[in-house]
Design a protein around this motif. Structure first.
Motif, PDB file in Angstrom:
ATOM      1  N   ARG A  53      70.306 100.876  96.616  1.00 37.25           N
ATOM      2  CA  ARG A  53      70.712 102.253  96.900  1.00 37.25           C
ATOM      3  C   ARG A  53      71.559 102.348  98.148  1.00 37.25           C
ATOM      4  O   ARG A  53      72.376 103.249  98.282  1.00 37.25           O
ATOM      5  CB  ARG A  53      69.482 103.134  97.033  1.00 37.25           C
ATOM      6  CG  ARG A  53      68.764 103.265  95.693  1.00 37.25           C
ATOM      7  CD  ARG A  53      67.478 104.017  95.749  1.00 37.25           C
ATOM      8  NE  ARG A  53      67.459 105.105  96.688  1.00 37.25           N
ATOM      9  CZ  ARG A  53      66.386 105.809  96.986  1.00 37.25           C
ATOM     10  NH1 ARG A  53      65.251 105.528  96.410  1.00 37.25           N
ATOM     11  NH2 ARG A  53      66.448 106.776  97.854  1.00 37.25           N
ATOM     12  N   ALA A  54      71.352 101.449  99.101  1.00 36.89           N
ATOM     13  CA  ALA A  54      72.120 101.488 100.349  1.00 36.89           C
ATOM     14  C   ALA A  54      72.001 100.132 101.036  1.00 36.89           C
ATOM     15  O   ALA A  54      71.100  99.361 100.740  1.00 36.89           O
ATOM     16  CB  ALA A  54      71.575 102.581 101.275  1.00 36.89           C
ATOM     17  N   ARG A 105      73.406  98.081 105.020  1.00 37.99           N
ATOM     18  CA  ARG A 105      74.176  98.176 106.258  1.00 37.99           C
ATOM     19  C   ARG A 105      74.423  96.772 106.769  1.00 37.99           C
ATOM     20  O   ARG A 105      73.633  95.863 106.556  1.00 37.99           O
ATOM     21  CB  ARG A 105      73.445  99.002 107.309  1.00 37.99           C
ATOM     22  CG  ARG A 105      72.201  98.364 107.837  1.00 37.99           C
ATOM     23  CD  ARG A 105      71.560  99.206 108.952  1.00 37.99           C
ATOM     24  NE  ARG A 105      70.300  98.647 109.347  1.00 37.99           N
ATOM     25  CZ  ARG A 105      70.141  97.606 110.152  1.00 37.99           C
ATOM     26  NH1 ARG A 105      71.197  97.022 110.681  1.00 37.99           N
ATOM     27  NH2 ARG A 105      68.958  97.135 110.459  1.00 37.99           N
TER      28      ARG A 105
END
Length: 105
Positions: A97-98, A100
């Motif tokens: 979903r995400a 970094r």
């Protein structure tokens, strides 16, 4: 480009099926040299290493094993063209979903 570093737990690399076969598929080695890494696969070169969060990858593998799905490798092409809709018949698969990027150390 030939691989100049050993595959360790957490090594990030492009996946490929031979010379000039890389696409957008990446993988993370879950053990040193994985099952086949570094053995006659010059197209798989170390890009970097996961520095934290390997437990997330390990949970994904555990969830997949619990799902009871056999081989989902055939989904790769469909996922590239249809996105997550291609996995509609596999509701127990994990999805990213995400993410970094970590700052350089």
């Amino acid at each position: 480009e030939p691989n100049k570093m050993p595959f360790l737990h957490g090594t990030l690399s492009f996946a490929g099926a031979g010379v000039n076969s890389r696409t957008s598929h990446l993988f993370v080695a879950l053990s040193p040299n994985g099952m086949r890494l570094g053995r006659g696969t010059p197209h798989e070169s170390t890009l970097g290493h996961v520095v934290e969060g390997m437990e997330t990858f390990e949970r994904v593998v555990a969830n997949y094993r619990r799902s009871g799905y056999k081989d989902t490798g055939s989904l790769q092409r469909a996922l590239r063209t249809k996105g997550n809709a291609a996995a509609a018949d596999f509701p127990l698969l994990d999805r990213i979903r995400a993410f970094r990027l970590a700052a350089r150390r």
